[in-house]
Enzyme design. Structure first.
Site, PDB file in Angstrom:
ATOM      1  CD  GLU A 442    -139.460 -25.295 119.674  1.00 37.81           C
ATOM      2  OE1 GLU A 442    -139.226 -24.255 120.298  1.00 37.81           O
ATOM      3  OE2 GLU A 442    -138.622 -25.876 118.981  1.00 37.81           O
TER       4      GLU A 442
HETATM    5  C1  LIG Z   1    -139.363 -35.965 120.629  1.00 33.09           C
HETATM    6  C2  LIG Z   1    -138.616 -34.776 121.122  1.00 33.09           C
HETATM    7  C3  LIG Z   1    -138.089 -33.869 120.209  1.00 33.09           C
HETATM    8  C4  LIG Z   1    -137.351 -32.770 120.658  1.00 33.09           C
HETATM    9  N1  LIG Z   1    -136.748 -31.935 119.742  1.00 33.09           N
HETATM   10  C5  LIG Z   1    -135.824 -31.031 120.183  1.00 33.09           C
HETATM   11  C6  LIG Z   1    -135.014 -30.302 119.266  1.00 33.09           C
HETATM   12  O1  LIG Z   1    -135.150 -30.408 118.049  1.00 33.09           O
HETATM   13  N2  LIG Z   1    -134.069 -29.458 119.769  1.00 33.09           N
HETATM   14  C7  LIG Z   1    -133.867 -29.301 121.110  1.00 33.09           C
HETATM   15  O2  LIG Z   1    -132.993 -28.561 121.489  1.00 33.09           O
HETATM   16  N3  LIG Z   1    -134.644 -29.976 122.008  1.00 33.09           N
HETATM   17  C8  LIG Z   1    -135.605 -30.828 121.586  1.00 33.09           C
HETATM   18  N4  LIG Z   1    -136.367 -31.519 122.481  1.00 33.09           N
HETATM   19  C9  LIG Z   1    -136.201 -31.259 123.904  1.00 33.09           C
HETATM   20  C10 LIG Z   1    -137.403 -30.562 124.522  1.00 33.09           C
HETATM   21  O3  LIG Z   1    -137.507 -29.244 124.046  1.00 33.09           O
HETATM   22  C11 LIG Z   1    -137.248 -30.669 126.034  1.00 33.09           C
HETATM   23  O4  LIG Z   1    -137.479 -32.029 126.379  1.00 33.09           O
HETATM   24  C12 LIG Z   1    -138.185 -29.757 126.791  1.00 33.09           C
HETATM   25  O5  LIG Z   1    -137.824 -28.411 126.578  1.00 33.09           O
HETATM   26  C13 LIG Z   1    -138.182 -30.015 128.290  1.00 33.09           C
HETATM   27  O6  LIG Z   1    -136.891 -30.163 128.791  1.00 33.09           O
HETATM   28  P1  LIG Z   1    -136.542 -31.449 129.677  1.00 33.09           P
HETATM   29  O7  LIG Z   1    -137.029 -32.643 128.952  1.00 33.09           O
HETATM   30  O8  LIG Z   1    -135.113 -31.413 130.038  1.00 33.09           O
HETATM   31  O9  LIG Z   1    -137.424 -31.296 130.957  1.00 33.09           O
HETATM   32  P2  LIG Z   1    -137.033 -30.470 132.297  1.00 33.09           P
HETATM   33  O10 LIG Z   1    -136.510 -29.134 131.909  1.00 33.09           O
HETATM   34  O11 LIG Z   1    -136.191 -31.307 133.168  1.00 33.09           O
HETATM   35  O12 LIG Z   1    -138.462 -30.264 132.961  1.00 33.09           O
HETATM   36  C14 LIG Z   1    -139.130 -31.314 133.669  1.00 33.09           C
HETATM   37  C15 LIG Z   1    -140.467 -30.775 134.198  1.00 33.09           C
HETATM   38  O13 LIG Z   1    -140.206 -29.684 135.105  1.00 33.09           O
HETATM   39  C16 LIG Z   1    -140.933 -28.547 134.689  1.00 33.09           C
HETATM   40  N5  LIG Z   1    -140.134 -27.357 134.977  1.00 33.09           N
HETATM   41  C17 LIG Z   1    -138.815 -27.148 134.730  1.00 33.09           C
HETATM   42  N6  LIG Z   1    -138.461 -25.932 135.139  1.00 33.09           N
HETATM   43  C18 LIG Z   1    -139.556 -25.331 135.636  1.00 33.09           C
HETATM   44  C19 LIG Z   1    -139.843 -24.053 136.198  1.00 33.09           C
HETATM   45  N7  LIG Z   1    -138.901 -23.111 136.311  1.00 33.09           N
HETATM   46  N8  LIG Z   1    -141.102 -23.790 136.601  1.00 33.09           N
HETATM   47  C20 LIG Z   1    -142.076 -24.697 136.454  1.00 33.09           C
HETATM   48  N9  LIG Z   1    -141.877 -25.932 135.932  1.00 33.09           N
HETATM   49  C21 LIG Z   1    -140.627 -26.239 135.525  1.00 33.09           C
HETATM   50  C22 LIG Z   1    -141.187 -28.717 133.204  1.00 33.09           C
HETATM   51  O14 LIG Z   1    -142.338 -28.004 132.776  1.00 33.09           O
HETATM   52  C23 LIG Z   1    -141.377 -30.223 133.106  1.00 33.09           C
HETATM   53  O15 LIG Z   1    -142.709 -30.551 133.402  1.00 33.09           O
HETATM   54  C24 LIG Z   1    -137.160 -32.583 122.050  1.00 33.09           C
HETATM   55  C25 LIG Z   1    -137.730 -33.479 122.957  1.00 33.09           C
HETATM   56  C26 LIG Z   1    -138.418 -34.572 122.517  1.00 33.09           C
HETATM   57  C27 LIG Z   1    -138.963 -35.547 123.536  1.00 33.09           C
END
Ligand SMILES: Cc1cc2nc3c(=O)[nH]c(=O)nc-3n(C[C@H](O)[C@H](O)[C@H](O)COP(=O)(O)OP(=O)(O)OC[C@H]3O[C@@H](n4cnc5c(N)ncnc54)[C@H](O)[C@@H]3O)c2cc1C
Length: 597
Positions: A442
């Site tokens: 989220e």
């Molecule tokens: C168990 C689990 C359940 C989930 N459930 C759902 C679901 O039901 N539906 C769904 O759609 N998704 C779901 N997710 C996905 C989750 O919402 C994402 O993993 C999360 O939003 C982060 O995206 P990412 O993993 O691609 O990380 P990335 O976007 O690649 O980010 C990596 C790091 O970079 C940082 N970062 C990225 N951009 C910026 C910026 N502009 N400024 C500062 N920092 C930044 C982030 O804070 C993070 O620390 C789930 C994930 C997990 C692990």
């Protein structure tokens, strides 16, 4: 054995004595929210979560979910289906949903209390009905009448659950990069194709249909976030008349093996020309998703709160029981071979930190939820706008602070158990593992912080902050002559001034360099969370003093915990303010190429 007992006394104190919810609900016209009814519902919610959900928490973690490669079907851990049936039969699923769609129309802020109990009892199980709530909101606000008839009622009745399908392998935070396609069909539906990952409850065996809300791009969509639309994609096709048809082209490709919440299925979902229906306007899909995400963000904050409280309860019981060493100032229990560890200042530091963050977080989050009720029900346009601005401001604080504090509190509580916390037997390591996801999904803490500082403060000129500071000033003015509150109102008023000054300083620096926002954001978020909690702790002392239901013990307990908060936790703002004032330079000076040189 890790136990859970719903903290009904503090929940009632927060809702009724601090927030005055009874009068608020009456003013907003919630006919069913009578005090005797709410008391009975809370008692029953405690019974359900303690006796049905909590006993499945450890087994759900140990056994986890299973995926059938042949059929794509996902099985939940033993007992989850039966618990879900009891949940639905008990009417819990529709507690806060509108009566027009089969719900009970209770206030959102009252539903949050049930939500806290569910999350504390069994976070992984709670994830199955979690997104049904967001889907209900999205369909209610953006769905066409036939979509509401076909999809909303079964979700409210608990016959189907909802999901939120945003994330793809190459895009999580940056949804502008998403690739899933939606091609129009002659019958007005769309063929959806693409892969979504990490989808919570993407497939399971609790219900016979699942309603996915999927972000995808139309063929002529502009690039980036301006070209995203939202589609309703059911697991089993549903006609405009609501009749269930054949299996849709969506299937779970695999489930993730992860650090915690093993009982919650995290699915890779493959959409292969799946039939979907546009919800909302073309290319305005993020509006629909934000309706879901805002409720989901508050809900994830509550997950942090629930886990913190459960961890604290167990640590407190253990600290009263476990005998190790004597108190430094002399034996406190000379009849025992050693003193219980609760006499040691450092153990008290950990316990009181949990207690202050849990009870403070409860006031902060329940109050934010009352803003949802005000927005929904008030006829006063000014009150509605103010509540909307306040909720927008508080949502990232609730989501990020309560989840980060959830990580902190579950670790403190584990530490109170010593080595016995690290082994599985006491269930403390599960709570710490389960808490970790809440700061990530989220929207990560970093993204919540950017939402707070970049959008809610800078872009929207800080209207929500002004309202909150107005609340602090009004409280301090109201109690200006009250000597019993002076130890709290003095520092609180000073912090409110510092908060405004700090915000101005960041704003001025950001004019010349937008990176200043990103550099200050997480410290600013925590700073805001700690000042907000100081306000709620001052209010708690005042409410306990005034409440006819409070005993002297409760008054003393609230006052001493507030003193601890002001003495030992509020000073964390000093370090956050100092970090903010260094600006972006210390973070950006080192060239990325030189990090490993
Ligand atoms: C168990 C689990 C359940 C989930 N459930 C759902 C679901 O039901 N539906 C769904 O759609 N998704 C779901 N997710 C996905 C989750 O919402 C994402 O993993 C999360 O939003 C982060 O995206 P990412 O993993 O691609 O990380 P990335 O976007 O690649 O980010 C990596 C790091 O970079 C940082 N970062 C990225 N951009 C910026 C910026 N502009 N400024 C500062 N920092 C930044 C982030 O804070 C993070 O620390 C789930 C994930 C997990 C692990």
């Amino acid at each position: 054995m890790n136990r859970y007992e719903a903290p009904l006394r503090d929940m009632r104190f927060t809702l009724f004595d601090v927030l005055g919810a009874e009068a608020l609900y009456a003013r907003l016209g919630f006919a069913g929210a009578q005090r005797d009814v709410m008391d009975a519902v809370l008692d029953e919610a405690a019974r359900f979560t303690q006796t049905v959900l909590a006993p499945l928490n450890a087994s759900g973690d140990a056994i986890g979910c299973a995926h059938n490669r042949e059929t794509g079907a996902v099985s939940s851990p033993p007992g989850f289906i039966q618990a879900y049936q009891q949940f639905v039969e008990g009417g819990w699923n529709g507690l806060v949903a509108p009566e027009a769609f089969g719900g009970q129309g209770m206030p959102e802020s009252f539903g949050v209390v049930l939500k806290e109990m569910i999350d504390a009892a069994n976070l992984a199980w709670g994830n199955y009905p979690l997104l049904s709530h967001g889907a209900t909101e999205a369909l209610r606000h953006h769905g066409e009448p036939w979509q509401q008839d076909a999809f909303l009622r079964p979700i409210v009745e608990g016959r189907w659950t909802g999901t939120m399908c945003l994330t793809e392998p190459h895009c999580g935070t940056d949804l502008g990069l998403l690739k899933t396609k939606a091609v129009p069909d002659a019958d007005g539906s769309y063929a959806i194709s693409g892969t979504k990952i990490f989808i919570t409850a993407g497939d399971h065996d609790l219900t016979d249909n699942i309603v996915h809300l999927v972000l995808a791009r139309l063929p002529d969509a502009p690039a980036g976030t301006k070209g995203i639309s939202t589609f309703i994609v059911p697991k089993v096709r549903v006609g405009r008349d609501g009749a269930a048809g054949e299996r849709n082209g969506v299937r779970c490709g695999s489930i993730e093996h992860k650090m915690g919440i093993h009982g919650s299925a995290t699915c890779v979902m493959n959409f292969d020309d799946a039939q979907g229906w546009l919800i909302g306007q073309p290319n305005k899909g993020l509006q629909v998703m934000f309706t879901m995400m805002n409720t989901a963000r508050l809900a994830v904050g509550i997950q942090g709160l629930g886990l913190s409280d459960r961890a604290y309860q167990n640590a407190l019981a253990y600290a009263r029981d476990r005998l190790q060493m004597r108190s430094l100032s002399g034996a406190k229990f000379p009849d025992k071979p050693a003193d219980p560890i609760i006499v040691h200042p450092d153990v008290r530091r950990m316990l009181l930190t949990c207690k202050a963050l849990v009870e403070g977080g409860r006031m902060l989050s329940y109050h934010a939820a009352t803003m949802v009720d005000v927005i929904e029900r008030t006829d006063d346009a000014d009150e509605k706008r103010r509540a909307d601005e306040l909720l927008g401001f508080l949502t990232p604080i609730v989501k990020a602070c309560l989840t980060e504090w959830g990580v902190e509190c579950t670790y403190h509580a584990l530490q109170c158990f010593g080595g016995h916390g690290y082994i599985a037997e006491h269930g403390m390591e599960q709570l710490a593992r389960d808490a970790r996801i809440t700061t990530l999904y989220e929207g990560t803490t970093g993204i919540q912080a950017l939402d707070l500082l970049g959008r809610k403060i800078m872009q929207l000129q800080g209207a929500g902050l002004r309202h909150f500071i107005g609340m602090i000033e009004a409280f301090c003015a109201e109690h200006a002559g009250d000597e019993r509150l002076a130890e709290f109102t003095g520092p609180l008023a000073a912090k409110a001034k510092e908060w405004q000054a700090l915000t101005m300083e960041i704003g001025q620096r950001a004019v010349g360099n937008a990176d200043e926002i990103g550099a200050a954001s997480v410290d600013y978020l925590f700073y805001s969370g700690y000042v907000a909690l100081a306000y709620w702790w001052a209010r708690a002392v005042a409410a306990a003093d005034a409440a006819s239901s409070a005993t002297d013990d409760i008054r003393t307990m609230k006052r001493e915990t507030a003193r601890f908060y002001f003495a030992r936790i509020l000073p964390r703002t000093l370090s956050h303010a100092a970090a903010i004032r260094t600006g972006a330079a210390p973070l950006l000076a080192l060239d990325a190429a030189l990090f490993d040189s």
